[in-house]
Scaffold this active site. Structure first.
Site, mmCIF file in Angstrom:
data_model
loop_
_atom_site.group_PDB
_atom_site.id
_atom_site.type_symbol
_atom_site.label_atom_id
_atom_site.label_comp_id
_atom_site.label_asym_id
_atom_site.label_seq_id
_atom_site.Cartn_x
_atom_site.Cartn_y
_atom_site.Cartn_z
ATOM 1 N N HIS A 127 -0.053 -5.389 -6.455
ATOM 2 C CA HIS A 127 1.065 -6.059 -7.124
ATOM 3 C C HIS A 127 0.571 -7.320 -7.847
ATOM 4 O O HIS A 127 1.054 -7.654 -8.936
ATOM 5 C CB HIS A 127 2.124 -6.406 -6.081
ATOM 6 N N HIS A 130 -0.889 -1.355 3.528
ATOM 7 C CA HIS A 130 0.253 -2.223 3.211
ATOM 8 C C HIS A 130 -0.196 -3.455 2.436
ATOM 9 O O HIS A 130 0.340 -3.754 1.356
ATOM 10 C CB HIS A 130 0.949 -2.637 4.517
ATOM 11 N N GLU A 131 -1.167 -4.158 2.975
ATOM 12 C CA GLU A 131 -1.605 -5.387 2.309
ATOM 13 C C GLU A 131 -2.288 -5.090 0.977
ATOM 14 O O GLU A 131 -2.198 -5.885 0.035
ATOM 15 C CB GLU A 131 -2.527 -6.186 3.227
ATOM 16 N N HIS A 143 0.296 -4.943 -1.642
ATOM 17 C CA HIS A 143 0.579 -6.293 -2.147
ATOM 18 C C HIS A 143 -0.516 -6.743 -3.126
ATOM 19 O O HIS A 143 -0.232 -7.348 -4.169
ATOM 20 C CB HIS A 143 0.622 -7.287 -0.982
#
Length: 688
Positions: free
Chosen positions: A482, A475-476, A479
């Site tokens: 991104h 998940h991180e 990010h």
């Protein structure tokens, strides 16, 4: 950094005074001391204020280049100081840094208000002609106008003064909330003094509690801390119900323990001030203000989604509760299953129904292997290469640094991984940037950091993750991608600077690859033998993906509903009795007594450490509608690494920053907006 990031008026021995000659422009962490920050902030704020005064006071006709682009070029020194400081206060703080944080938070709020409530500057931005501008320039101009209006640029002088006072006070309160929470989290340990206290704990958890004791120089051989990666497995495995109850009580009472670190009065004031700010801007509530500039667009739209998920989740959680009670009854426990029992009996039920034991899975989910899995997925999707750097500055010995490159060797940026829990780090997991990508001030590549709180293995042994831990890592890292893959010219649009209910799409979408057999077969390998996870175990693991999803959905959605309800309130002068408000909100939605909220208000850092997720915790679910539908694009292509689909994903989601609205970005990738059905299937909540 460029020359305009220098703060030459500082003493030469202050690292923020001049350029950094460090590898890849990393901050010279070893040279930066807490006492450098106050003068650096003072100089950087003063320099930025001069730049803004020059732009606002210009006698030239307002144009994009001399007004909007000039603002984007201003404040680089402040960006550099703040980028280092606020990363450190979250991941490796100390009393000296906390003192600076209390001092500088209201100062930065005053500085921001002075910019966004500057009449002359606002008149220039409002007067810039968009005719003839490129698409990106038009977007930057539009976003600046939205920012100024939402900050109060159109208000009368008295209202502007009140807006500035509110912003300053909220900055103080958010800082106090965060520091209180860290104090409660770092100040608690549950000692485990003998074999009876360790009953039920598998070897990996015994090792983790011993490491936590050494980390804190405890007089006890084993301790449980309030790090989620330690307390949750303790609640799963401990057969000592009395200790589970004590640990759980400490976990849910963070920020509500009385005394100097109690957050209840802080929350009441925050909610009241946010409501007042919204009313000054003409909004019915803070929730209406916050969602006016999001993909959802209104509290009604967000609450409709939460209700659509709540009803089937509540039904499923009720069935799960009954099955857990049957397990407890079958053991002759003589108890009614309570919140501190749920994880314990859920693990027993999972073993019975899926022949799946967390202790059997963890040896195949070694931290190095899961990092490599995340990197390999990015390589196959986007052509990235990760090369570890060893002789570079880092803010803690645990931090690892990688150079990220394109297929042709061009540098994309740097990625820092900070994986282990420690008392100087706030709880949770997050992504942040020491430097964001842009092209306006030269070719600026990003420096991105992921911060986790995994329980460290004993010295010389490999840290093993639960499947939830591995999901957090993916998940991180979503990010992080991104931020790393951002491909824009203007800093305002860079990386994760997108609406709050869109920012979780890249992170939650990335989690899907962890659950793919192709990825697990390659990277889920036994930490001692290197053998791949047996196929039978892998299939059992994947078959159990929707196990306990009623519980997981209810604990999350309850927090999102309470967040939204709090910020829909009028919050009068007397403020809100937070526990009573929370209790009544949960009563109205028939919250099961056996399930606790994922985040109770007194420790809900997402919404009270700052405004980022305030009236926005729903965004994880909103983004999950997007991510479930988005991954279907790869399934429809017949290849989870389909190059054409991955290219669109990079162009319109991971690399696009805020170049276009969230709806336009998703439609450009998918060809349409999503439906909720893939989400309900993913969570196992779809009607049979």
């Amino acid at each position: 950094m460029t020359a305009s990031a220098r703060l030459a008026e500082l003493p030469a021995d202050n690292p923020f005074a001049g350029d950094w000659s460090t590898p890849h422009g990393l901050p010279p962490f070893e040279a930066i001391r807490p006492e450098h920050f106050s003068p650096a902030f003072a100089a950087a704020i003063e320099a930025h204020a001069r730049e803004i005064a020059t732009i606002a006071g210009s006698g030239a006709a307002p144009r994009f280049e001399n007004t909007v682009a000039a603002m984007e070029r201003a404040g680089l020194g402040l960006d550099r100081v703040a980028g280092v400081f606020f990363n450190l206060t979250g991941s490796h703080t100390n009393p000296a840094l906390q003192a600076v944080e209390r001092e500088v938070a209201p100062r930065l709020a005053r500085h921001g208000s002075a910019i966004y409530l500057n009449d002359a500057l606002w008149r220039r931005i409002a007067a810039v002609d968009a005719e003839g501008l490129g698409d990106e320039e038009r977007r930057v101009l539009e976003r600046y106008r939205v920012r100024f209006r939402r900050a109060g640029a159109d208000l009368d002088p008295q209202a502007k003064a009140r807006m500035a006072a509110i912003a300053e006070r909220l900055a103080e309160l958010g800082t106090a909330f965060s520091q209180n929470l860290l104090a409660d989290e770092s100040g608690f340990t549950l000692p485990l003094t003998g074999e009876d206290d360790l009953a039920g704990l598998p070897p990996f958890l015994r090792d983790a509690t011993a490491s936590a004791a050494r980390e804190r120089s405890s007089e006890y051989p084993h301790v449980v801390t309030l790090s989620r990666s330690l307390i949750e497995p303790f609640l799963v495995f401990s057969t000592r119900r009395d200790l589970r109850e004590r640990a759980y009580a400490a976990w849910v009472r963070r920020g509500e323990t009385g005394g100097e670190t109690d957050n209840r009065a802080i929350i009441a004031e925050i909610v009241r001030l946010r409501a007042e700010r919204a009313r000054l801007l003409g909004f019915e509530s803070f929730a209406h203000y916050k969602l006016d500039d999001t993909m959802a667009g209104s509290p009604d739209a967000a609450m409709d989604l939460l209700r659509d998920v709540w009803a089937p989740a509540l039904r499923r959680a009720g069935a799960e509760r009954d099955r857990l009670q049957a397990v407890a009854d079958g053991e002759g426990a003589g108890i009614a299953v309570a919140a501190h029992d749920w994880r314990h009996y859920a693990e027993k039920l999972r073993r019975a129904e899926h022949d799946l034991d967390e202790a059997e899975i963890k040896p195949y989910l070694a931290l190095p292997g899961m990092i490599e899995a995340a990197f390999d997925t990015a390589s196959r999707l986007f052509g990235l290469t990760f090369t570890e750097l060893h002789n570079v500055p880092r803010y803690h010995p645990d931090v690892r640094v990688w150079r990220v490159s394109e297929r042709d060797g061009r540098e994309v940026g740097l990625f820092l991984g900070d994986y282990f829990a420690r008392p100087s780090k706030r709880s949770g997991a997050w992504m942040s940037a020491f430097r964001s990508q842009e092209r306006l001030n030269g070719v600026v590549t990003p420096i991105i950091v992921n911060v986790m709180n995994f329980a460290r293995a004993p010295e010389g042994e490999t840290t093993l993750l639960s499947f939830d831990d591995a999901r957090t890592l993916f998940h991180e890292f979503g990010h992080a991608l991104h931020g790393l893959l951002s491909d824009v010219s203007y800093p305002l649009l860079s990386g994760t600077a997108v609406p709050g209910d869109f920012v979780e799409l890249p992170s939650q979408l990335y989690e899907h690859w962890l659950e793919q057999p192709e990825v697990l077969r390659a990277h889920a390998r036994h930490h001692e033998t290197g053998a791949p996870m047996p196929d039978a175990l892998l299939q059992r693991l994947l078959a159990a993906r929707t196990f306990n999803q009623g519980f997981a959905t209810v604990e999350y959605t309850a927090s999102a509903i309470v967040d939204m309800t709090l910020h829909l309130s009028s919050a009068g002068e007397d403020g809100i009795d937070v526990p009573a408000f929370e209790e009544e909100a949960l009563r109205r939605i028939a919250m099961p007594a056996e399930i606790g909220m994922r985040h109770r208000a007194p420790h809900f850092a997402h919404i009270f450490s700052g405004d980022g997720y305030a009236a926005g915790y729903y965004s994880y679910l909103w983004s999950e509608v997007l991510d479930a539908d988005a991954f279907d694009a790869f399934r429809e292509a017949g290849d989870i690494f389909d190059p054409e689909t991955a290219s669109r994903l990079r162009a319109f989601v991971y690399g696009a920053g805020n170049l276009r609205s969230a709806r336009d970005a998703y439609t450009a990738f998918r060809g349409r907006l999503p439906s909720i059905e893939p989400l309900l299937r993913k969570r196992g909540l779809a009607a049979a």
